[in-house]
Design an enzyme around this catalytic site. Sequence first.
Site, PDB file in Angstrom:
ATOM      1  N   GLU A  97     -12.987  -8.571  37.707  1.00 37.75           N
ATOM      2  CA  GLU A  97     -12.082  -7.948  38.665  1.00 37.75           C
ATOM      3  C   GLU A  97     -12.771  -7.290  39.857  1.00 37.75           C
ATOM      4  OE1 GLU A  97      -8.628  -7.927  38.515  1.00 37.75           O
ATOM      5  OE2 GLU A  97      -8.913  -9.380  36.908  1.00 37.75           O
TER       6      GLU A  97
ATOM      7  N   SER B 142      29.352  11.720 -13.453  1.00 40.90           N
ATOM      8  CA  SER B 142      28.778  12.625 -14.450  1.00 40.90           C
ATOM      9  C   SER B 142      27.373  13.086 -14.117  1.00 40.90           C
ATOM     10  CB  SER B 142      28.777  11.950 -15.824  1.00 40.90           C
ATOM     11  OG  SER B 142      30.095  11.826 -16.287  1.00 40.90           O
TER      12      SER B 142
END
Length: 829
Positions: free
Chosen positions: A90, A479
Amino acid sequence: MKFILRFLGFLFAAGTILFVVGVAGVSALLWHFSKDLPDYSQLQDYEPPVMTRVHAGDGSLVAEYARERRLYVPIQAVPKLVINAYLAAEDKNFYEHGGLDFTGIARAGVNYAQNFGSSRRPQGASTITQQVAKNFLLTNEVSFTRKIKEALLALKIERTYSKDKILELYLNEIYLGLGAYGIAAASLVYFDKAVNELTIPEVAYLAALPKAPNNYHPFRFRERALERRNWVLDRMAESGFIKAPDAENAKRTGLGVTQKQVAQQHNFAAEYFTEEVRRELYERYGEKKLYEGGLSVRTTLDPRMQLIARKALIDGLVKYDEAHGWRGAVSKIDISGDWGVKLAEVKALSDVAPWRLSVVLEVNDQSARIGMQPGRDPAGYVGKDRDIGILPLDGVKWAKVSGKAPTKVGQVLNPGDVIYVEPLDKKDGQFRLHQVPEISGALVAQDPWTGRVLAMVGGFSYDQSQFNRATQALRQPGSSFKPIVYAAALDNGYTPSSLVLDAPIEIDQGPGLGVWKPENYEQSFYGPSTLRFGIEHSRNVMTVRLAQDVGMPLIAEYSKRFGVYDSLPPYLSFSLGAGETSLLRMVTAYSMFDNGGRRVKPTLVDRIQDRYGHTVYRHDERECVGCSGKKWENQPEPSLIDRREQVIDPMTAYQITSMMEGVTIRGTAGGVGFQREVGKPVAGKTGTTNDYKDAWFIGFTPDVVVGVYFGFDKPRSLGRGETGGKLAAPVVRDFMKGALADKPAAPFRVPPGIKLIRVDAKTGIRAGPETTKAILEAFKPGTAPPDSYSVVGSGDSYDNSNSGQPRAWGQGVSPESGRAVRSGTGGLY
């Protein structure tokens, strides 16, 4: 001569004027473009969006949340090889120029002149600093205006920040394809490696991506990607960053891109767990912090337990579903031509491995030939391989048709049927038929001492339904709520040997509501029975009488203490679990029985750190005294102070635990085989609701509490006899068998003050020489099994003289029966 001098003077004057005008024009232009420049000083405090990462208790990554998949790394942590690769590709003069590369600008200008009038995009000459200016402060607009602003900003940035700071911003901001922003995330996405583990060809490929990552896609444009990578390798060698032979060797390798295991939560079967964590983070910090804040979340998840939990629940759901017959194929396709492409279009559940979607190709009496759904390559195209398998008659025998097992495969399947199959163990190429269960369920495993959720499964398949039945489904616990009622009684003068009348009872519910007659599951009655017997055998009528005697307001208060309900209506039917709650709440309540009555808060998160590593949340709120010392100076050793609330008396918690241990030995879960299969003390309670719509079991050992719920998302009967003891308890057993296999057997801790006394198992009175069946019962100080006491629900007395048998019993109720009862369910058990 004068003419020449005059002419030269004219040229000088004209040149001076033109120079001044030019300088003025340039200055005006610079002033014009500078006045609208963005504030570049914000780069100093720039915090890029960073993904939130969620880890299991052992550090394994289980989920990531982000809009931009990014991990921020300081420049000091970036290997020199990575930096050199990007400089070569770059901006090779990055450390020499002041923000602008004039040689590159000239080259780009010549290229622009040559291509003027064409449709080609102008060649760029941007330095890394210019790219930082564009990426952070400007747009991607292609114009001279933007390029001028970009150049001006680059010059200002170079004067303000160091080269390393600029490079750090660049390497963490750039988009590198496949959803990865920055080199750290790209390294993981492309190679499943940290940046310091990358090789030369891998580094070169990542450096090839900034210009146009989609054009160098590793699977769709492989040749183009290789060509660009090799170009970067040449630039690295030219710049002296690597040796030429190394570059040539690197060129001879492939890209080496591996698809990162996209969802490790699938490996841990943790989709429901991580989604619950995501919701908590969203509620706690908001959307922006969740997806951009870079949080590091350490969860309570135990990956090993999670896998065991998922298998145990799925096996239980499938077992129930298959027992109720075959419902037909997933869909049907035309198998003429290439059936693989057509099958690939059928949506398959992605989280039900080792199940596979397949299509029936041929059928005979004894088997069917099936084709497996082909996979897709990384570019998204259907694979060319076509795997074939055999589905033998034994693999479909469970699929009853009209209540009968098939004698021929053709009675169940036809060519073109799309079905799920699972490979048979030790039978290569043979499979077993499956179907996605209609029934749903959930499992939660929790550490009773801390409230840490170790495993959570919220349904059969997260891919099928994201609704979490462990936390979001509100169902009647039946229950399994009864221990709360019994704990209220034990905290208020009762003992496990107290007798309650198990006999028919009628309760006037008030005007217009009629009479409620609570029933026992077996629709039979045992007369005067101990509280232990009432829990072990889940006696409804006993529980209602006990609730009458204790008072529903007190039970409502206890249910709130335990976190089961926020506000329980004071009606007797709610003593049988008629109110709706979640599985996680019930498991947490049982954790308080298990840990001696200490309050615990359920949590899926141990600790949260921000992007800088600072702890912003910690679940453990215990105070550590002496933990701040920097070195040893003979001070007292550190100690943890637990200031959590005591919800119930530790002795009451042990009494309830002891009674529920009896449930797994001789009660409603006695036939499940906990002692035999798990090999450790297990306590628990079953729960089944009216018309068998919900089946529950919550069991625990000293180390873990496990709750399981079964039921349809749209409530309907599971079928007669489909109770919590039959459906849910075996799942808890199977989970405990695997999860606790390496844990030593340890009894439940008996708190100080508890006396263990031998009593008659039926009557609860002190055992004597003639007692044929005695058990050890837990009593608090000041209590003991008396020789004679009354029965709740009857005025009769009992003593040793008649071997524990009542002289008479009827349908009397306690004086508390006058309390208002305004609703009833009639059949919860």
